[in-house]
Write a protein that holds these residues in place. Structure first.
Motif, mmCIF file in Angstrom:
data_model
loop_
_atom_site.group_PDB
_atom_site.id
_atom_site.type_symbol
_atom_site.label_atom_id
_atom_site.label_comp_id
_atom_site.label_asym_id
_atom_site.label_seq_id
_atom_site.Cartn_x
_atom_site.Cartn_y
_atom_site.Cartn_z
ATOM 1 N N ILE A 67 39.015 38.706 48.466
ATOM 2 C CA ILE A 67 38.552 37.453 47.860
ATOM 3 C C ILE A 67 37.603 37.736 46.701
ATOM 4 O O ILE A 67 37.721 37.134 45.621
ATOM 5 C CB ILE A 67 37.893 36.550 48.925
ATOM 6 C CG1 ILE A 67 38.955 36.021 49.888
ATOM 7 C CG2 ILE A 67 37.124 35.405 48.278
ATOM 8 C CD1 ILE A 67 38.397 35.315 51.104
ATOM 9 N N ILE A 68 36.673 38.658 46.900
ATOM 10 C CA ILE A 68 35.729 38.997 45.834
ATOM 11 C C ILE A 68 36.468 39.606 44.645
ATOM 12 O O ILE A 68 36.219 39.240 43.495
ATOM 13 C CB ILE A 68 34.642 39.952 46.361
ATOM 14 C CG1 ILE A 68 33.712 39.196 47.318
ATOM 15 C CG2 ILE A 68 33.839 40.562 45.218
ATOM 16 C CD1 ILE A 68 32.757 40.092 48.073
ATOM 17 N N GLY A 69 37.382 40.518 44.913
ATOM 18 C CA GLY A 69 38.127 41.153 43.833
ATOM 19 C C GLY A 69 38.963 40.175 43.037
ATOM 20 O O GLY A 69 38.968 40.207 41.794
ATOM 21 N N ILE A 70 39.653 39.296 43.721
ATOM 22 C CA ILE A 70 40.477 38.306 43.019
ATOM 23 C C ILE A 70 39.593 37.314 42.276
ATOM 24 O O ILE A 70 39.952 36.840 41.191
ATOM 25 C CB ILE A 70 41.433 37.600 44.011
ATOM 26 C CG1 ILE A 70 42.405 38.615 44.618
ATOM 27 C CG2 ILE A 70 42.175 36.458 43.359
ATOM 28 C CD1 ILE A 70 43.240 39.378 43.605
ATOM 29 N N SER A 71 38.421 37.009 42.805
ATOM 30 C CA SER A 71 37.480 36.125 42.105
ATOM 31 C C SER A 71 36.996 36.752 40.805
ATOM 32 O O SER A 71 36.852 36.070 39.788
ATOM 33 C CB SER A 71 36.283 35.798 43.001
ATOM 34 O OG SER A 71 36.702 35.128 44.152
ATOM 35 N N ILE A 72 36.736 38.072 40.845
ATOM 36 C CA ILE A 72 36.332 38.770 39.619
ATOM 37 C C ILE A 72 37.438 38.657 38.574
ATOM 38 O O ILE A 72 37.180 38.347 37.406
ATOM 39 C CB ILE A 72 36.031 40.252 39.917
ATOM 40 C CG1 ILE A 72 34.785 40.395 40.787
ATOM 41 C CG2 ILE A 72 35.851 41.031 38.621
ATOM 42 C CD1 ILE A 72 34.589 41.799 41.314
ATOM 43 N N ILE A 73 38.655 38.910 39.001
ATOM 44 C CA ILE A 73 39.790 38.857 38.071
ATOM 45 C C ILE A 73 39.963 37.439 37.526
ATOM 46 O O ILE A 73 40.192 37.248 36.326
ATOM 47 C CB ILE A 73 41.065 39.353 38.772
ATOM 48 C CG1 ILE A 73 40.924 40.835 39.126
ATOM 49 C CG2 ILE A 73 42.294 39.131 37.906
ATOM 50 C CD1 ILE A 73 41.972 41.352 40.074
ATOM 51 N N ALA A 74 39.828 36.443 38.395
ATOM 52 C CA ALA A 74 39.987 35.060 37.958
ATOM 53 C C ALA A 74 38.905 34.662 36.961
ATOM 54 O O ALA A 74 39.195 33.970 35.976
ATOM 55 C CB ALA A 74 39.961 34.122 39.159
ATOM 56 N N THR A 75 37.662 35.098 37.186
ATOM 57 C CA THR A 75 36.606 34.749 36.231
ATOM 58 C C THR A 75 36.830 35.423 34.889
ATOM 59 O O THR A 75 36.482 34.865 33.850
ATOM 60 C CB THR A 75 35.208 35.124 36.754
ATOM 61 O OG1 THR A 75 35.173 36.518 37.071
ATOM 62 C CG2 THR A 75 34.839 34.306 37.960
ATOM 63 N N GLN A 76 37.430 36.600 34.893
ATOM 64 C CA GLN A 76 37.723 37.253 33.619
ATOM 65 C C GLN A 76 38.836 36.529 32.875
ATOM 66 O O GLN A 76 38.777 36.373 31.664
ATOM 67 C CB GLN A 76 38.103 38.712 33.839
ATOM 68 C CG GLN A 76 36.914 39.573 34.177
ATOM 69 C CD GLN A 76 37.298 41.023 34.369
ATOM 70 O OE1 GLN A 76 38.440 41.342 34.617
ATOM 71 N NE2 GLN A 76 36.322 41.894 34.271
ATOM 72 N N PHE A 77 39.849 36.089 33.600
ATOM 73 C CA PHE A 77 40.951 35.389 32.946
ATOM 74 C C PHE A 77 40.545 33.989 32.500
ATOM 75 O O PHE A 77 41.020 33.506 31.479
ATOM 76 C CB PHE A 77 42.163 35.296 33.876
ATOM 77 C CG PHE A 77 43.022 36.517 33.858
ATOM 78 C CD1 PHE A 77 43.678 36.917 32.707
ATOM 79 C CD2 PHE A 77 43.174 37.274 34.995
ATOM 80 C CE1 PHE A 77 44.467 38.042 32.685
ATOM 81 C CE2 PHE A 77 43.961 38.413 34.990
ATOM 82 C CZ PHE A 77 44.611 38.805 33.837
#
Length: 183
Positions: A67-77
């Motif tokens: 969840i944390i990793g995908i959240s990081i990716i989502a905030t970058q996109f």
């Protein structure tokens, strides 16, 4: 809006991944063995093992890390910062790494779920499946541990390939300023 402190978020991601890895390794050594099985001819029984709790802890840590990793990716996109013009080659690599992170997460959770459920107490006539007792094979938890590390490596790969130019420039300026302050 406040800037996200990626170093803290990455630290939390790595901590959860290492915790999932270590609990998987511990579960491998604490799992039920075939010598623990008791049988009366037709029915069998297995006592519960500490691997049950360790497997649940590993699953929770792995889920939180994903969840944390995908959240990081989502905030970058979804960031309003000016993105680097991602060339098609980098985009394909990012998408491939993202898919590999989900695949490794799925297999790790599957292995953890099956292995953990087999380590719960199995009473006479109430075995794991169809009233029969099953024991987790060697290496199931180690496989889940390796897949959890692979998942985090893939997530870190995606975040490194999708970084913004502005964020990279800020990091370089921070390093240069730190060197000047350290003189």
């Amino acid at each position: 809006m406040k800037k996200i402190r990626y170093d803290m978020v990455f630290s939390m991601l790595l901590f959860l991944a290492l915790l999932a890895f270590s609990t998987c390794i511990a579960a491998e050594f604490k799992r039920s063995k075939s010598k623990d099985m008791k049988s009366d001819g037709k029915r069998c029984s297995l006592p519960g093992s500490p691997a049950f709790g360790l497997g649940i802890a590993a699953s929770i840590c792995l889920l939180a890390a994903q969840i944390i990793g995908i959240s990081i990716i989502a905030t970058q996109f979804c960031s309003k910062d000016e993105h680097v013009c991602i060339n098609p080659r980098t985009r394909i690599m990012s998408i491939t790494l993202l898919l590999l992170s989900w695949v490794s997460f799925g297999f790790a959770i599957f292995l953890l779920g099956v292995g953990t459920s087999m380590n719960k107490s199995q009473m006479y006539g109430y075995g794991w499946l169809d009233g029969e007792c099953y024991v987790v094979k060697d290496g199931v938890y180690i496989g889940a541990a390796l897949l959890s590390l692979a998942m985090v490596i893939f997530i870190l790969g995606v975040t490194l390939t999708t970084r913004t130019r502005d964020h990279q420039r800020q990091e370089e300026q921070g390093r240069m300023q730190g060197k000047e302050d350290g003189r």
